[in-house]
Motif scaffolding. Structure first.
Motif, PDB file in Angstrom:
ATOM      1  N   PHE A  11       0.630  -1.301  -0.591  1.00 28.42           N
ATOM      2  CA  PHE A  11      -0.586   0.216  -0.079  1.00 28.42           C
ATOM      3  C   PHE A  11       1.185   1.451   0.041  1.00 28.42           C
ATOM      4  CE2 PHE A  11      -3.214  -3.156   1.767  1.00 28.42           C
ATOM      5  CZ  PHE A  11      -3.920  -2.504   0.984  1.00 28.42           C
ATOM      6  N   PHE A  12       2.006   1.227  -0.011  1.00 30.01           N
ATOM      7  CA  PHE A  12       2.908   2.523   0.921  1.00 30.01           C
ATOM      8  C   PHE A  12       3.474   2.417  -1.290  1.00 30.01           C
ATOM      9  CE2 PHE A  12       3.658   3.137   4.429  1.00 30.01           C
ATOM     10  CZ  PHE A  12       2.778   4.194   4.913  1.00 30.01           C
ATOM     11  N   PRO A  13       4.387   1.333  -1.432  1.00 24.91           N
ATOM     12  CA  PRO A  13       5.013   1.513  -3.060  1.00 24.91           C
ATOM     13  C   PRO A  13       4.231   2.005  -3.550  1.00 24.91           C
ATOM     14  CG  PRO A  13       5.822   0.007  -1.803  1.00 24.91           C
ATOM     15  CD  PRO A  13       4.813   0.051  -1.190  1.00 24.91           C
ATOM     16  N   TRP A  57      -9.546   1.009  -6.360  1.00 29.21           N
ATOM     17  CA  TRP A  57     -10.899   0.777  -6.070  1.00 29.21           C
ATOM     18  C   TRP A  57     -10.710  -0.566  -4.743  1.00 29.21           C
ATOM     19  CZ3 TRP A  57     -12.728   4.910  -4.886  1.00 29.21           C
ATOM     20  CH2 TRP A  57     -13.141   6.556  -6.246  1.00 29.21           C
ATOM     21  N   LEU A  58     -10.352  -1.472  -4.970  1.00 27.46           N
ATOM     22  CA  LEU A  58     -10.124  -3.089  -4.623  1.00 27.46           C
ATOM     23  C   LEU A  58      -8.953  -2.388  -3.321  1.00 27.46           C
ATOM     24  CD1 LEU A  58     -10.375  -6.062  -4.335  1.00 27.46           C
ATOM     25  CD2 LEU A  58      -8.253  -5.894  -5.308  1.00 27.46           C
ATOM     26  N   PHE A  59      -7.839  -1.724  -3.768  1.00 27.83           N
ATOM     27  CA  PHE A  59      -7.052  -1.101  -2.989  1.00 27.83           C
ATOM     28  C   PHE A  59      -7.182  -0.338  -1.886  1.00 27.83           C
ATOM     29  CE2 PHE A  59      -3.335  -2.035  -6.123  1.00 27.83           C
ATOM     30  CZ  PHE A  59      -2.923  -3.391  -4.921  1.00 27.83           C
ATOM     31  N   PHE A  60      -8.401   1.094  -2.302  1.00 25.91           N
ATOM     32  CA  PHE A  60      -8.878   1.716  -1.758  1.00 25.91           C
ATOM     33  C   PHE A  60      -9.623   1.109  -0.724  1.00 25.91           C
ATOM     34  CE2 PHE A  60     -11.652   4.942   0.135  1.00 25.91           C
ATOM     35  CZ  PHE A  60     -11.182   5.436   0.589  1.00 25.91           C
ATOM     36  N   LEU A  61     -10.611   0.272  -1.179  1.00 25.26           N
ATOM     37  CA  LEU A  61     -11.367  -0.243   0.263  1.00 25.26           C
ATOM     38  C   LEU A  61     -10.331  -1.264   1.008  1.00 25.26           C
ATOM     39  CD1 LEU A  61     -14.216  -2.384  -2.714  1.00 25.26           C
ATOM     40  CD2 LEU A  61     -14.440   0.024  -0.553  1.00 25.26           C
ATOM     41  N   ALA A  62      -9.271  -1.933   0.663  1.00 26.55           N
ATOM     42  CA  ALA A  62      -8.808  -2.807   1.170  1.00 26.55           C
ATOM     43  C   ALA A  62      -8.302  -1.982   2.359  1.00 26.55           C
ATOM     44  CB  ALA A  62      -7.566  -3.599   0.220  1.00 26.55           C
ATOM     45  N   SER A  63      -7.628  -0.719   1.963  1.00 24.59           N
ATOM     46  CA  SER A  63      -6.731   0.358   3.228  1.00 24.59           C
ATOM     47  C   SER A  63      -7.333   1.121   3.566  1.00 24.59           C
ATOM     48  CB  SER A  63      -6.552   1.159   1.933  1.00 24.59           C
ATOM     49  OG  SER A  63      -5.777   2.079   2.334  1.00 24.59           O
ATOM     50  N   VAL A  64      -9.268   1.129   3.659  1.00 21.20           N
ATOM     51  CA  VAL A  64     -10.119   1.508   4.457  1.00 21.20           C
ATOM     52  C   VAL A  64     -10.235   0.335   5.153  1.00 21.20           C
ATOM     53  CG1 VAL A  64     -12.652   2.830   4.922  1.00 21.20           C
ATOM     54  CG2 VAL A  64     -10.431   3.525   2.967  1.00 21.20           C
ATOM     55  N   CYS A  65     -10.275  -0.711   5.192  1.00 15.68           N
ATOM     56  CA  CYS A  65     -10.674  -1.749   6.410  1.00 15.68           C
ATOM     57  C   CYS A  65      -9.709  -2.060   6.819  1.00 15.68           C
ATOM     58  CB  CYS A  65     -10.433  -3.467   5.099  1.00 15.68           C
ATOM     59  SG  CYS A  65     -12.726  -3.707   3.931  1.00 15.68           S
ATOM     60  N   ILE A  66      -8.162  -2.227   6.613  1.00 20.70           N
ATOM     61  CA  ILE A  66      -7.443  -2.559   7.585  1.00 20.70           C
ATOM     62  C   ILE A  66      -7.545  -1.003   8.377  1.00 20.70           C
ATOM     63  CG2 ILE A  66      -4.613  -1.811   7.768  1.00 20.70           C
ATOM     64  CD1 ILE A  66      -4.513  -2.970   5.513  1.00 20.70           C
ATOM     65  N   PHE A  67      -7.724   0.305   8.201  1.00 20.33           N
ATOM     66  CA  PHE A  67      -8.269   1.758   8.217  1.00 20.33           C
ATOM     67  C   PHE A  67      -8.344   1.126   9.734  1.00 20.33           C
ATOM     68  CE2 PHE A  67      -9.994   5.690   9.560  1.00 20.33           C
ATOM     69  CZ  PHE A  67      -9.068   6.384  10.260  1.00 20.33           C
ATOM     70  N   ALA A  68      -9.850   0.800   9.566  1.00 23.14           N
ATOM     71  CA  ALA A  68     -11.342   0.418  10.295  1.00 23.14           C
ATOM     72  C   ALA A  68     -11.060  -0.972  11.318  1.00 23.14           C
ATOM     73  CB  ALA A  68     -12.554  -0.438   9.654  1.00 23.14           C
ATOM     74  N   TRP A 105      -2.687   4.691  12.353  1.00 20.83           N
ATOM     75  CA  TRP A 105      -2.118   6.570  11.559  1.00 20.83           C
ATOM     76  C   TRP A 105      -1.043   5.841  10.290  1.00 20.83           C
ATOM     77  CZ3 TRP A 105      -3.647  10.984  12.992  1.00 20.83           C
ATOM     78  CH2 TRP A 105      -4.075  11.378  13.974  1.00 20.83           C
ATOM     79  N   LEU A 106      -0.874   4.752  10.112  1.00 20.01           N
ATOM     80  CA  LEU A 106      -0.577   4.259   8.721  1.00 20.01           C
ATOM     81  C   LEU A 106      -0.971   3.807   7.820  1.00 20.01           C
ATOM     82  CD1 LEU A 106       2.701   2.011  10.033  1.00 20.01           C
ATOM     83  CD2 LEU A 106       3.197   4.334   8.340  1.00 20.01           C
ATOM     84  N   SER A 107      -2.620   3.305   8.334  1.00 20.79           N
ATOM     85  CA  SER A 107      -3.374   3.313   7.633  1.00 20.79           C
ATOM     86  C   SER A 107      -4.485   4.390   7.078  1.00 20.79           C
ATOM     87  CB  SER A 107      -4.578   2.211   8.367  1.00 20.79           C
ATOM     88  OG  SER A 107      -4.673   2.781   9.356  1.00 20.79           O
ATOM     89  N   THR A 110      -2.428   5.929   4.122  1.00 19.30           N
ATOM     90  CA  THR A 110      -2.192   4.888   3.263  1.00 19.30           C
ATOM     91  C   THR A 110      -3.581   5.542   2.293  1.00 19.30           C
ATOM     92  OG1 THR A 110      -3.070   3.172   3.970  1.00 19.30           O
ATOM     93  CG2 THR A 110      -0.739   2.845   3.595  1.00 19.30           C
ATOM     94  N   SER A 111      -4.813   5.498   3.022  1.00 24.79           N
ATOM     95  CA  SER A 111      -6.053   5.967   2.100  1.00 24.79           C
ATOM     96  C   SER A 111      -5.900   7.224   2.154  1.00 24.79           C
ATOM     97  CB  SER A 111      -6.931   5.708   3.409  1.00 24.79           C
ATOM     98  OG  SER A 111      -7.348   4.161   3.822  1.00 24.79           O
TER      99      SER A 111
END
Length: 154
Positions: A11-13, A57-68, A105-107, A110-111
């Protein structure tokens, strides 16, 4: 944790690479190359049966799930079941809290990166379309001026 590894190695690179590709200055060909590369990365469609989703959208949704998930872990206090001493339990709970805050903070970052890349991509495509229209209008204007000069010479 699997979410930590995903944040660091996936999610960073990808958003950083896309931001670099979108911010390449120079001739229009190079700008178009960067924009097309980001378009190929982001708008690759993934088919999973009847579901079709763009990679962005797949990466964004995965990032939001990690954030949640990190928000949920911040609310839950961890209890050490193997700790023998009170001081060990205190350090264990502090370590869990700091780890959860770090992941939070990292999630969140990335979002934000995914949203930033999408917004910069849409602005960059808009700018490239305007530049194409400008060159089109300049060529039409030059043609009209040349035709008027020909009429004057005749």
């Amino acid at each position: 944790m699997i979410s930590w590894a995903h944040l660091i190695w996936i999610f960073f690179p990808i958003p950083f690479l896309c931001l670099i590709l979108l911010s390449i200055p120079g001739p229009r060909r190079i700008e178009k190359f960067g924009t097309r590369a980001v378009e190929k990365i982001f708008f690759t469609t993934i088919h999973a049966g009847p579901i079709q989703i763009h990679l962005l959208w797949l990466f964004f949704l995965a990032s939001v799930c990690i954030f949640a998930s990190s928000v949920q872990k911040l609310k839950v206090n961890g209890v050490c079941t193997t700790c023998k001493f009170q001081s060990e339990a205190i350090w264990y709970t502090k370590a869990l809290k700091y780890r959860a805050e770090r992941n939070f903070w990292l999630s969140l970052f990335t979002s934000f990166l995914w949203i930033l890349v999408w917004k910069i991509y849409s602005l960059k495509t808009f700018i490239l379309k305007l530049k194409e229209k400008t060159t089109e209008l300049e060529s039409k204007l030059a043609l009209e001026v040349a035709q008027k000069e020909d009429k004057k010479n005749d």
